[in-house]
Design a protein around this motif. Sequence first.
Motif, short mmCIF file in Angstrom:
data_model
loop_
_atom_site.label_atom_id
_atom_site.label_comp_id
_atom_site.label_asym_id
_atom_site.label_seq_id
_atom_site.Cartn_x
_atom_site.Cartn_y
_atom_site.Cartn_z
N CYS A 14 -1.08 -45.23 -5.02
CA CYS A 14 -1.99 -44.08 -5.17
C CYS A 14 -1.85 -43.10 -4.01
O CYS A 14 -2.00 -41.89 -4.19
N CYS A 15 -1.58 -43.63 -2.81
CA CYS A 15 -1.44 -42.76 -1.63
C CYS A 15 -0.28 -41.77 -1.83
O CYS A 15 -0.43 -40.56 -1.63
N ILE A 16 0.88 -42.31 -2.22
CA ILE A 16 2.05 -41.46 -2.43
C ILE A 16 1.80 -40.50 -3.59
O ILE A 16 2.09 -39.30 -3.50
N ALA A 255 9.15 -38.55 -3.36
CA ALA A 255 9.33 -38.42 -4.81
C ALA A 255 10.18 -39.57 -5.35
O ALA A 255 9.86 -40.16 -6.39
N GLN A 256 11.25 -39.90 -4.65
CA GLN A 256 12.13 -40.99 -5.08
C GLN A 256 11.41 -42.34 -5.01
O GLN A 256 11.60 -43.21 -5.88
N ASN A 257 10.56 -42.50 -3.99
CA ASN A 257 9.78 -43.73 -3.84
C ASN A 257 8.81 -43.89 -5.00
O ASN A 257 8.66 -44.99 -5.57
N ASP A 261 8.63 -46.75 -7.96
CA ASP A 261 7.40 -47.49 -8.27
C ASP A 261 7.07 -47.43 -9.76
O ASP A 261 6.74 -48.44 -10.39
N ILE A 262 7.16 -46.22 -10.33
CA ILE A 262 6.83 -46.03 -11.74
C ILE A 262 7.79 -46.82 -12.63
O ILE A 262 7.38 -47.49 -13.59
N GLU A 263 9.09 -46.73 -12.31
CA GLU A 263 10.09 -47.44 -13.12
C GLU A 263 9.93 -48.96 -13.00
O GLU A 263 10.12 -49.69 -13.97
N ALA A 264 9.56 -49.44 -11.79
CA ALA A 264 9.32 -50.87 -11.60
C ALA A 264 8.13 -51.35 -12.40
O ALA A 264 8.15 -52.44 -13.00
#
Length: 272
Positions: A14-16, A255-257, A261-264
């Motif tokens: 949520c922070c990112i 953005a890449q991080n 996260d979303i793909e994981a």
Amino acid sequence: MMSGKHYKGQEVSCCIKYFIFGFNIIFWLLGVAFLGIGLWAWNEKGVLSNISSITDLGGFDPVWLFLVVGGVMFILGFAGCIGALRENTLLLKFFSVFLGIIFFLELTAGILAFVFKDWIKDQLNFFINNNIRAYRDDIDLQNLIDFTQEYWECCGAFGADDWNLNIYFNCTDSNPSREKCGVPFSCCTKDPAEDVINTQCGYDVRAKSDAEQKTYIHVKGCVPQFEKWLQDNLTIVAGIFIGIALLQIFGICLAQNLVSDIEAVRASCLFS
């Protein structure tokens, strides 16, 4: 099936997510403001009612700066903001790639400017002289030139005689203008005791001897004055560029991080 289900809050940082969202919504709003100012300026000059007049100006229209910068900020801000909020990996990837391209172009431009300094100087000279010719054609261009000459205490690209390129200021016998053999008021040395700007201070000044001209106007050109300013403020300028570069790299990494996260999360939901 994943339809109708939501990911757990802890699974995507949520922070990112909200940091990217918050930063980009500010960026997006600034882009909207820049575009609004640019379109308003064009509307005031009647460009929007006559689009063909865009090509009529012989010099550089400063409004383009607002429109191009505003357009880039708008696109980047929109992609980053919506991509983070909706966890849209396509928009987030577009955001990071677009930001990466901008970073690469800035880096390339910086290296080329350092390697081809003389060529850059020639192009800057050509650019300034081209805009001197169009000085009276556009009020925004006129204000930009006046601001530049006042700020750097300079006149013309390499000297006051560059104003011979302008049809109103040249010293030819066929010139009927009252400004003949003069320079714009922004070339004049300022008297601290004067509260009101004397817009006629540059009249006929180039008809005087070189020694006399120095008492009325700045005789140094804007190209050498810009070079001097750059050398005097090299640490500040370098710091600003490094700060912008680090901010861009930071944005790309975030953005890449978030994409990872979303793909994981999606992969874990598929196999759960």
